[in-house]
Design a protein around this motif. Structure first.
Motif, PDB file in Angstrom:
ATOM      1  N   LYS A   2       0.809  -1.216   0.000  1.00  0.00           N
ATOM      2  CA  LYS A   2       0.000   0.000   0.000  1.00  0.00           C
ATOM      3  C   LYS A   2       0.845   1.270   0.000  1.00  0.00           C
ATOM      4  O   LYS A   2       0.333   2.348   0.225  1.00  0.00           O
ATOM      5  N   GLU A   3       2.131   1.150  -0.249  1.00  0.00           N
ATOM      6  CA  GLU A   3       3.027   2.301  -0.211  1.00  0.00           C
ATOM      7  C   GLU A   3       3.480   2.643  -1.617  1.00  0.00           C
ATOM      8  O   GLU A   3       3.739   1.765  -2.434  1.00  0.00           O
ATOM      9  N   ARG A   4       3.562   3.945  -1.878  1.00  0.00           N
ATOM     10  CA  ARG A   4       3.995   4.437  -3.187  1.00  0.00           C
ATOM     11  C   ARG A   4       4.989   5.577  -3.008  1.00  0.00           C
ATOM     12  O   ARG A   4       4.953   6.288  -2.012  1.00  0.00           O
TER      13      ARG A   4
ATOM     14  N   GLY B 142       6.367  10.324  -0.374  1.00  0.00           N
ATOM     15  CA  GLY B 142       6.095   8.972   0.084  1.00  0.00           C
ATOM     16  C   GLY B 142       4.644   8.911   0.532  1.00  0.00           C
ATOM     17  O   GLY B 142       4.219   9.681   1.388  1.00  0.00           O
TER      18      GLY B 142
ATOM     19  N   THR C  79       1.536   6.642   2.013  1.00  0.00           N
ATOM     20  CA  THR C  79       1.049   5.447   2.701  1.00  0.00           C
ATOM     21  C   THR C  79      -0.443   5.646   2.982  1.00  0.00           C
ATOM     22  O   THR C  79      -0.961   6.743   2.791  1.00  0.00           O
TER      23      THR C  79
ATOM     24  N   ASN D 134      -1.839   6.088   5.704  1.00  0.00           N
ATOM     25  CA  ASN D 134      -2.041   6.994   6.832  1.00  0.00           C
ATOM     26  C   ASN D 134      -1.397   8.357   6.662  1.00  0.00           C
ATOM     27  O   ASN D 134      -1.756   9.294   7.365  1.00  0.00           O
ATOM     28  N   LYS D 135      -0.424   8.469   5.749  1.00  0.00           N
ATOM     29  CA  LYS D 135       0.385   9.683   5.750  1.00  0.00           C
ATOM     30  C   LYS D 135       1.000   9.926   4.382  1.00  0.00           C
ATOM     31  O   LYS D 135       1.300   9.004   3.640  1.00  0.00           O
TER      32      LYS D 135
END
Length: 152
Positions: free
Chosen positions: A91-93, A107, A109, A111-112
């Protein structure tokens, strides 16, 4: 609730007649007939027609609303543009975003969103113009066709 009770009574009467060969009970015999032998009435057809129109209008209305509320389409000229991105996890890009003359490496995610790096826009890249709206493209195609028909 009353309809469920009537349905249960009709089902039990049908089972007893089919399986046991028994006569229908008084409750099943006194049950009202829900459909008329003459077919659907004009009022029920009008209700179905207007219900269908309401559902179709709701579909078009929600499509219009989703198109209007798409992120990045608020305002006339967007100053923020996604240049590219790559998945680095489930789920990270890592995303490169252009803001005027600056590229931001972000970055992302669930949540952030955090800034990883900032760099100037490369000079060797061509300037990106805003895409022409569909209405303008359609108008130019229609105008070209009409001009082509006029010369023939």
């Amino acid at each position: 609730m009353r309809l469920i009770a009537l349905s249960a009574a009709a089902l039990s009467a049908a089972v007893s007649v089919c399986v046991l060969g028994a006569e229908p009970t008084k409750a099943a015999a006194a049950m009202p007939v829900l459909s008329s032998p003459a077919g659907p009435s004009l009022l029920s057809l009008v209700q179905v027609f207007f219900s269908l129109l309401l559902v179709i209008a709701a579909i078009f209305g929600s499509a219009w609303l989703m198109r209007r509320m798409t992120p990045g389409h608020f305002g006339g000229q967007a100053q923020l543009r996604v240049v590219g991105g790559v998945m680095v996890g489930a789920k990270e890009r890592v995303v490169v975003v252009e803001l005027r003359d600056t590229w931001l490496v972000l970055g992302v995610t669930p949540n952030k969103v955090s800034t990883l790096h900032t760099l100037p826009r490369p000079d060797d890249l061509p300037q990106v113009t805003a895409p022409v709206p569909f209405a303008e493209k359609l108008a130019s195609v229609i105008k070209a066709r009409r001009a082509g028909e006029g010369t023939q």
